[in-house]
Motif scaffolding. Sequence first.
Motif, PDB file in Angstrom:
ATOM      1  N   PHE B  73       0.837  -1.202   0.000  1.00 41.41           N
ATOM      2  CA  PHE B  73       0.000   0.000   0.000  1.00 41.41           C
ATOM      3  C   PHE B  73       0.866   1.244   0.000  1.00 41.41           C
ATOM      4  O   PHE B  73       2.023   1.214   0.398  1.00 41.41           O
ATOM      5  CB  PHE B  73      -0.898   0.007   1.236  1.00 41.41           C
ATOM      6  CG  PHE B  73      -2.173  -0.743   1.041  1.00 41.41           C
ATOM      7  CD1 PHE B  73      -2.190  -2.119   1.135  1.00 41.41           C
ATOM      8  CD2 PHE B  73      -3.353  -0.084   0.743  1.00 41.41           C
ATOM      9  CE1 PHE B  73      -3.356  -2.827   0.935  1.00 41.41           C
ATOM     10  CE2 PHE B  73      -4.529  -0.783   0.546  1.00 41.41           C
ATOM     11  CZ  PHE B  73      -4.530  -2.155   0.640  1.00 41.41           C
ATOM     12  N   PRO B  74       0.274   2.361  -0.385  1.00 40.97           N
ATOM     13  CA  PRO B  74       0.980   3.635  -0.238  1.00 40.97           C
ATOM     14  C   PRO B  74       1.177   3.968   1.241  1.00 40.97           C
ATOM     15  O   PRO B  74       0.428   3.502   2.100  1.00 40.97           O
ATOM     16  CB  PRO B  74       0.017   4.644  -0.874  1.00 40.97           C
ATOM     17  CG  PRO B  74      -1.017   3.858  -1.588  1.00 40.97           C
ATOM     18  CD  PRO B  74      -1.073   2.523  -0.963  1.00 40.97           C
ATOM     19  N   ALA B  75       2.182   4.795   1.490  1.00 41.30           N
ATOM     20  CA  ALA B  75       2.334   5.361   2.830  1.00 41.30           C
ATOM     21  C   ALA B  75       1.500   6.632   2.951  1.00 41.30           C
ATOM     22  O   ALA B  75       1.020   6.968   4.030  1.00 41.30           O
ATOM     23  CB  ALA B  75       3.802   5.677   3.091  1.00 41.30           C
ATOM     24  N   LEU B  76       1.349   7.317   1.833  1.00 38.92           N
ATOM     25  CA  LEU B  76       0.581   8.564   1.785  1.00 38.92           C
ATOM     26  C   LEU B  76      -0.857   8.217   1.456  1.00 38.92           C
ATOM     27  O   LEU B  76      -1.131   7.709   0.362  1.00 38.92           O
ATOM     28  CB  LEU B  76       1.176   9.476   0.711  1.00 38.92           C
ATOM     29  CG  LEU B  76       0.497  10.825   0.470  1.00 38.92           C
ATOM     30  CD1 LEU B  76       0.594  11.713   1.694  1.00 38.92           C
ATOM     31  CD2 LEU B  76       1.127  11.529  -0.731  1.00 38.92           C
ATOM     32  N   LEU B  77      -1.755   8.475   2.382  1.00 40.39           N
ATOM     33  CA  LEU B  77      -3.138   8.042   2.194  1.00 40.39           C
ATOM     34  C   LEU B  77      -4.104   9.205   2.400  1.00 40.39           C
ATOM     35  O   LEU B  77      -3.844  10.087   3.219  1.00 40.39           O
ATOM     36  CB  LEU B  77      -3.486   6.942   3.205  1.00 40.39           C
ATOM     37  CG  LEU B  77      -2.786   5.604   3.022  1.00 40.39           C
ATOM     38  CD1 LEU B  77      -3.199   4.652   4.135  1.00 40.39           C
ATOM     39  CD2 LEU B  77      -3.130   4.993   1.667  1.00 40.39           C
ATOM     40  N   PRO B  78      -5.220   9.174   1.683  1.00 40.16           N
ATOM     41  CA  PRO B  78      -6.232  10.202   1.920  1.00 40.16           C
ATOM     42  C   PRO B  78      -6.817  10.057   3.329  1.00 40.16           C
ATOM     43  O   PRO B  78      -6.948   8.945   3.837  1.00 40.16           O
ATOM     44  CB  PRO B  78      -7.283   9.920   0.843  1.00 40.16           C
ATOM     45  CG  PRO B  78      -7.024   8.545   0.361  1.00 40.16           C
ATOM     46  CD  PRO B  78      -5.596   8.217   0.629  1.00 40.16           C
ATOM     47  N   ALA B  79      -7.177  11.181   3.920  1.00 36.63           N
ATOM     48  CA  ALA B  79      -7.653  11.156   5.307  1.00 36.63           C
ATOM     49  C   ALA B  79      -9.040  10.533   5.439  1.00 36.63           C
ATOM     50  O   ALA B  79      -9.388  10.021   6.502  1.00 36.63           O
ATOM     51  CB  ALA B  79      -7.683  12.581   5.850  1.00 36.63           C
ATOM     52  N   GLU B  80      -9.785  10.571   4.359  1.00 37.58           N
ATOM     53  CA  GLU B  80     -11.210  10.278   4.488  1.00 37.58           C
ATOM     54  C   GLU B  80     -11.544   8.947   5.176  1.00 37.58           C
ATOM     55  O   GLU B  80     -12.356   8.937   6.093  1.00 37.58           O
ATOM     56  CB  GLU B  80     -11.872  10.355   3.107  1.00 37.58           C
ATOM     57  CG  GLU B  80     -13.344  10.676   3.199  1.00 37.58           C
ATOM     58  CD  GLU B  80     -14.156   9.834   2.248  1.00 37.58           C
ATOM     59  OE1 GLU B  80     -13.633   9.510   1.165  1.00 37.58           O
ATOM     60  OE2 GLU B  80     -15.272   9.479   2.594  1.00 37.58           O
ATOM     61  N   PRO B  81     -10.946   7.813   4.775  1.00 38.14           N
ATOM     62  CA  PRO B  81     -11.324   6.573   5.467  1.00 38.14           C
ATOM     63  C   PRO B  81     -11.012   6.624   6.967  1.00 38.14           C
ATOM     64  O   PRO B  81     -11.729   6.029   7.776  1.00 38.14           O
ATOM     65  CB  PRO B  81     -10.478   5.499   4.777  1.00 38.14           C
ATOM     66  CG  PRO B  81     -10.025   6.105   3.498  1.00 38.14           C
ATOM     67  CD  PRO B  81      -9.991   7.582   3.681  1.00 38.14           C
ATOM     68  N   TYR B  82      -9.949   7.346   7.320  1.00 39.96           N
ATOM     69  CA  TYR B  82      -9.590   7.454   8.732  1.00 39.96           C
ATOM     70  C   TYR B  82     -10.561   8.380   9.467  1.00 39.96           C
ATOM     71  O   TYR B  82     -10.781   8.224  10.671  1.00 39.96           O
ATOM     72  CB  TYR B  82      -8.138   7.927   8.872  1.00 39.96           C
ATOM     73  CG  TYR B  82      -7.136   6.859   8.466  1.00 39.96           C
ATOM     74  CD1 TYR B  82      -6.471   6.102   9.429  1.00 39.96           C
ATOM     75  CD2 TYR B  82      -6.891   6.571   7.125  1.00 39.96           C
ATOM     76  CE1 TYR B  82      -5.579   5.102   9.070  1.00 39.96           C
ATOM     77  CE2 TYR B  82      -6.010   5.576   6.748  1.00 39.96           C
ATOM     78  CZ  TYR B  82      -5.353   4.840   7.717  1.00 39.96           C
ATOM     79  OH  TYR B  82      -4.477   3.847   7.351  1.00 39.96           O
ATOM     80  N   GLN B  83     -11.141   9.315   8.726  1.00 39.37           N
ATOM     81  CA  GLN B  83     -12.189  10.148   9.327  1.00 39.37           C
ATOM     82  C   GLN B  83     -13.446   9.319   9.548  1.00 39.37           C
ATOM     83  O   GLN B  83     -14.107   9.438  10.569  1.00 39.37           O
ATOM     84  CB  GLN B  83     -12.464  11.358   8.419  1.00 39.37           C
ATOM     85  CG  GLN B  83     -11.308  12.354   8.441  1.00 39.37           C
ATOM     86  CD  GLN B  83     -11.326  13.338   7.282  1.00 39.37           C
ATOM     87  OE1 GLN B  83     -11.950  13.091   6.256  1.00 39.37           O
ATOM     88  NE2 GLN B  83     -10.609  14.445   7.426  1.00 39.37           N
ATOM     89  N   THR B  84     -13.725   8.428   8.587  1.00 37.72           N
ATOM     90  CA  THR B  84     -14.911   7.586   8.711  1.00 37.72           C
ATOM     91  C   THR B  84     -14.837   6.691   9.945  1.00 37.72           C
ATOM     92  O   THR B  84     -15.816   6.510  10.656  1.00 37.72           O
ATOM     93  CB  THR B  84     -15.072   6.712   7.443  1.00 37.72           C
ATOM     94  OG1 THR B  84     -15.124   7.571   6.311  1.00 37.72           O
ATOM     95  CG2 THR B  84     -16.323   5.866   7.506  1.00 37.72           C
ATOM     96  N   THR B  85     -13.673   6.117  10.209  1.00 40.57           N
ATOM     97  CA  THR B  85     -13.565   5.203  11.359  1.00 40.57           C
ATOM     98  C   THR B  85     -13.282   5.940  12.650  1.00 40.57           C
ATOM     99  O   THR B  85     -13.275   5.344  13.717  1.00 40.57           O
ATOM    100  CB  THR B  85     -12.433   4.184  11.148  1.00 40.57           C
ATOM    101  OG1 THR B  85     -11.190   4.901  11.021  1.00 40.57           O
ATOM    102  CG2 THR B  85     -12.677   3.323   9.926  1.00 40.57           C
ATOM    103  N   GLY B  86     -12.995   7.218  12.569  1.00 40.90           N
ATOM    104  CA  GLY B  86     -12.731   7.980  13.790  1.00 40.90           C
ATOM    105  C   GLY B  86     -11.263   8.059  14.154  1.00 40.90           C
ATOM    106  O   GLY B  86     -10.883   8.771  15.080  1.00 40.90           O
ATOM    107  N   ARG B  87     -10.400   7.307  13.434  1.00 38.98           N
ATOM    108  CA  ARG B  87      -8.992   7.315  13.847  1.00 38.98           C
ATOM    109  C   ARG B  87      -8.278   8.615  13.471  1.00 38.98           C
ATOM    110  O   ARG B  87      -7.225   8.919  14.030  1.00 38.98           O
ATOM    111  CB  ARG B  87      -8.274   6.087  13.289  1.00 38.98           C
ATOM    112  CG  ARG B  87      -8.843   4.813  13.933  1.00 38.98           C
ATOM    113  CD  ARG B  87      -7.825   3.725  14.030  1.00 38.98           C
ATOM    114  NE  ARG B  87      -7.361   3.291  12.724  1.00 38.98           N
ATOM    115  CZ  ARG B  87      -6.421   2.379  12.558  1.00 38.98           C
ATOM    116  NH1 ARG B  87      -5.845   1.804  13.594  1.00 38.98           N
ATOM    117  NH2 ARG B  87      -6.056   2.030  11.338  1.00 38.98           N
TER     118      ARG B  87
END
Lengths: 608, 608
Positions: B73-87
Motif C-alpha cells: 500500500f501507499p504510505a501517503l493516504l487520503p484522510a477520508e477513510p480514517y475520518q470515517t472510522t474515527g482514527r
Amino acid sequence: MPLRMSTLFVRTLKEDPVDAEVASHRLLHRAGYIRRSAPGIYTWLPLGLTVLRRIENIIREEMNAAGSQEVHFPALLPAEPYQTTGRWVDYGDDMFRLKDRRDNDYILAPTHEEVFTLLVKDLYSSYKDLPLSIYQIQTKYRDEARPRAGILRGREFIMKDAYSFDIDDAGLKASYETMRQAYIRIFDRLGLEYLTVKATAGAMGGSETEEFLHPSEVGEDTFVRSPGGYTANVEAVTTPTPEPLDCSDVPPARVEDTPDTPTIATLVDAANARHPRADRPWTAADTLKNVIVTVAHPNGERELVVIGLPGDREVDLDRAAGSGALGAGEIEVAPATDAEIAAHPGLVKGYVGPGNSIDAPVLGLQGSTGIRFLLDPRVALGSRWITGSNQPGRHVFDLVHGRDFTADGTVEAAEVRAGDPAPDGSGPLELARGVEIGQIFQLGRRYAEALGLQVLDPNGKRTVVTMGSYGIGVTRVMACIAEGNHDDRGLIWPQHLAPADVHIVATGKGEEILAKAEELTAALEDRGVRVLLDDRPKTSPGVKFGDAELLGVPTILVVGRGLAEGTVELRDRRTGQSRDLPVADAVAETISFVDARYSELGAQRTGR
Amino acid sequence: MPLRMSTLFVRTLKEDPVDAEVASHRLLHRAGYIRRSAPGIYTWLPLGLTVLRRIENIIREEMNAAGSQEVHFPALLPAEPYQTTGRWVDYGDDMFRLKDRRDNDYILAPTHEEVFTLLVKDLYSSYKDLPLSIYQIQTKYRDEARPRAGILRGREFIMKDAYSFDIDDAGLKASYETMRQAYIRIFDRLGLEYLTVKATAGAMGGSETEEFLHPSEVGEDTFVRSPGGYTANVEAVTTPTPEPLDCSDVPPARVEDTPDTPTIATLVDAANARHPRADRPWTAADTLKNVIVTVAHPNGERELVVIGLPGDREVDLDRAAGSGALGAGEIEVAPATDAEIAAHPGLVKGYVGPGNSIDAPVLGLQGSTGIRFLLDPRVALGSRWITGSNQPGRHVFDLVHGRDFTADGTVEAAEVRAGDPAPDGSGPLELARGVEIGQIFQLGRRYAEALGLQVLDPNGKRTVVTMGSYGIGVTRVMACIAEGNHDDRGLIWPQHLAPADVHIVATGKGEEILAKAEELTAALEDRGVRVLLDDRPKTSPGVKFGDAELLGVPTILVVGRGLAEGTVELRDRRTGQSRDLPVADAVAETISFVDARYSELGAQRTGR
C-alpha cells in the motif's frame, strides 16, 4: 508454491478506470495488478508487486555490478537542507510539505541529493575515500497537478536514485560514464526500447545531462533525432545563432495603418494588398510575433515577459521554460491573461512591438516598458520584420534587428519542427514522443558547495566534492513495459518479467483434467518454473481464457478437452500461435519453450 | 562479491550519538549501520540494510507459508477513510498529517486497517472469496513525542502488517491462530526471546489481542507472569472484583479534624494518634486516595476525572488510560495541574473526597461535583475507608463504599505489584519489562462496519466481514536483536542475520598476507559464504580488530603473523575463543564452523 487463481488476491475487471488516459493504466487496473488509493497513488496487488520486484532486482543487480552500494534513506525529511540549497522554494507546489508535532518543517522527498550529500559529509573526509557511488530503490513523492496516467506519472512512486562523489571533474566524468553504461545494461536487460537524448537540467541544477527516453505516443516528452545520430529532448534542442544579415539595402522602418489585422494571417494579407514588397510577397516568416507570457517564479513572484519569434512558428512555452533564460528553478510559464496585459498600458494586444526600440519616438513605438523583451535565436541580427507598433491597428514595416531594436537576451521559444536542421549539422530533425525512464546528471559542485561537502585533497587542502545524480523511474519503467507489451485483449509480459512463467488453464469437466493440471503444475514448479494455475472449479472456459489473456503471462498451457486424446495445448500469448503436445512431453516442451523466451531476452530463469 | 572494508560505505565511530538511551542505538550508530536523518528518522547504510533485509525475508517466508499474500500500500493516504472510522481524531498528535496542492487532507499512515478494508471491499463480494489473508512489509509513520531510542521506536519505521478477512467468528479465530503460529515461527527463526501476553487494544479497537514481547530492560512495556503461566501486559492485568464485605459492624461515617495531613503517611500517623481504631492500627491500606487527573481526549476535549484507589498503591496512569474506562481512542492521562484543580472550587487538594457521597450534607462532603468519579476495582463494596472530606484539614472516617458513597464506574488505576495474585489464580505475579515486537488483534467488525465491507453469505444475505490485524515492528525487531546480542566492544549478530558470514581480517605487512586473504575470500565466496574482507592497506591491526568486534560478524578469520607458520586464526566473536587452523584447512573448517552456527539457529546458509 504455484499461484492459484482460486485463492489469488486478484479480480479482473471489464471496465476501464475513470479518467484513464493510457493503456498501461487501463490494463494494469483491469488485470488486477494495481488499484488506485488516491489520485496518482496506487496499491500494488500480488501480481503487480511480483513484476515490480523483478524489475527492481534487475536494476539492483546492475547497480551493484557497477560498484554502487545500496543504502536506504527516509522518505520523510527535514526541510532544512532543501532550504539551504534553494529547492524548498524551487519545487513550489510539486513538493509535499508537512509539519511535525513540534511545528518543524518536513518534506516528502521528490529526490534526495541534499541528504546523500550530507551523509557523505558525515562519513567521509579524504580524497582517499573517493570515488563513491551509492544508491537506493525507494519511494518518492511529487504532487503532480494532473495525475491521470496511472503509474506512468504517479504522486507516490518508486525511483532508483544513485549519486556519485568524486574529487575532480575527470572523476565525475568517469563515474557518469560508468552509470551511463549501467543504465544501458539495465534497459537492455529489461527489453525496453530507449534512446538517450541531451536534456535540460530543470530544478536539479548541473551541467551535462542526458535522458533515457522510451519512445511512446503517451510520453510527455518530445524528442528529436537526425539521420546523423543527433538526439535531444525537444526542450534541449539549441538553435545555432545565425550569421548577421546585410541590411544595408533595407529601407528605413516606417509605421503603416493595418486595421483589422490581429492575426499573422490577416497581417500578411493586408501587407501584400496595401504595402507590397518589391522582390516577393510577404510571408508569415517576415513577421515578428511578440508573445506576452507570465513567468511564475518558484518564490511566488509573477513576471510579464515579451518574447519575439518569427511569425511562422508557434511558441513552445516548455522549451522557453526549460531553457533557463526565463528564470531558474521550477518556473511555470503561461500566456499572460487579458487582465495581466491590461495592467500594462504600454502593451496593446495583437499589436505588441519590440520592447527596446532604438528609435522609438520616430517610429511611434514605445521604448522600454520595464518588461523583459527576449528574442528567439532565429531572429538574426540585421533581419527585417513587420511587427507590432504598440498602437491599435498599426504595424511597423522594415524594422531591423540591431538597427532599429534590440533585445534583453535570447530564449529558445520557437517550436522545433520536423525538418529543422540538427544543430550539429547531422541533417533534418525528426520529432517523436517519449517517456523519460531515466536521467543522468553531472551535477557538479552545486550541492556540495551549498551543504559544505569538502574533503582533503592529496596536499591536505580542503576541496569541494563534485557529484553526479542518476535516476530511474522504477514504477514508470513498469508502465512503459506494459505500454509496449499489450494488445486489445490484455497485457503480454516479457517472459523474464512476467508474474509467472506459465499460466496453466484447467478447463472442462471431469476430475482428471484438474488432477492432470495439478500434476503438471507440481512437475514444473519442481523444475523451478513459476506456475499460475487457473484451478477455479466453476468458472467458464471463456472467462478463464479471457483472464489469461488479460493477465498477460506470455506462455499458456491449456489442459482441457485434448486430454482425452492425450494432448495439452501450448499457447504463445505474443503470437497467438498454439500447438498440441503429447501430455507426456508437456513438462519438457514447456520448459524448453519458456527457456527459449528467456534466452531471446538475454535472461535466465531464476525461479521466484 | 565480497564486501571490502577498503571501499564499503561505512565508518565506525568512537563516540555515542547524543541522546542515545539504549545500546542498540549506540552500537548501530557507532558501527555504521544507521545514521540519523532527523529525530526518530534514520538512514540505512549498506551493512544495516543487509541485516534488515535478512530479517524481512524470514518474515516474508513465514507469512507466505501461512498462506498470506503480499501486497503493498501507499504510505501517503487520503484522510477520508480514517475520518470515517474515527482514527483521524483518535490518533491525535501521533499521526503525521498534510495537505496536497488541492488542499485535500492526507496522512502518513501509522497502520493500514482502513485501506485494506476498502481494498477487499473493492475486490471481493462473496463468502466464497473468504477467508483471505494479505500483508505488506512497508514504511510506517508515527510522530512519537520523544524519539530517543534509535530504531527501537522511530518516527519512520518498517512494519509487517497483515489483515485477515473472514465470514464469521469461527473463521476469525482460525485466522488469528494461524497468524499466532506464524509469529511463533518467525520469532523462533529470528532467535529472539519473546513471550506472548494479553494486551489492551488501544486505538485499534477490537476484542481479543495479544502482544509478543521481547523481555528487555529497555522496553517501554511492563508485563507480568505467574508461576502458573499467566502472562499479560501490565496494562491488561485485570483485578478480579472482590466479594462485597459485610459492613454491618462498621460505625457510621464521621468527619474528623486532621490538620496538617496532606499525605497518606501523615494521615495514617494522625489517625492512629488521635482517632485510633479499636481492633488494629490504621494503615495506608485503610485510606482511600482520590487522585485528580486530566484526560485529554483525541478530539481535543480535556476532562477532569477523580480516581479513588487504596492509599497503599501508587496510581498507574498508563493502566488507567489503557483500560478504556477513561475514554476511547488514544487518550492522554496526566495528573491535573494546580490551575485545573483550582478551577473547580469543590476540589480541595490533599483532602479530595469521593465525588458521589450518598449522604453528603450530613458528612460535610460535597455531593456530585459534575466530575466523573471512578474507583479502582480493589475498592470492594462494603469496604471501610478514611478519605478526604473536600474540606481543608478534615477527613472522613469509616466511610463505606456502597453505604456512604458510590462511583460512576471502575477503572484499573492501581499499580500492579510483584506478588499480586494472578487474576486466573495461577499464583503471585512477577513483573518485568519488555519491548512489543508484535501484536495480533481480533478486530472483529469495527472497520468492516464503518467502511461497509459486506459480502453475500451462502443464503445470499449481505453479511459484515470480520477482521484481524497482525503487526510486527521489523526495524524494532532488528533493534531488539542488537539489544540482545552485543557486549561492551560491539555487536554480535546471530550468524544467519549477520551482514556477512565471515569477517576476514588481513593484518600485518607483506604482500603474501593480503594475497592469502584474497584467496581465502574468493574460495569462501565460491562456496556461497558471504565474506567481509578487511583489506585496508594502512590500517593498524588494533583498529581492524576493534572494527571487527564493533561490526559484529560472529565469525572472524585472522590472516596475519601465523601465516609464516602456515596457520590462520578462527575467532568466535560470541565466546571470544579462537583456534589456529592450518591454512590448507581454513576454507573447510570455516565453512564447517559457520554452518554449525546456522544449524544451532535452525537456519541454513543461503548466500546473499
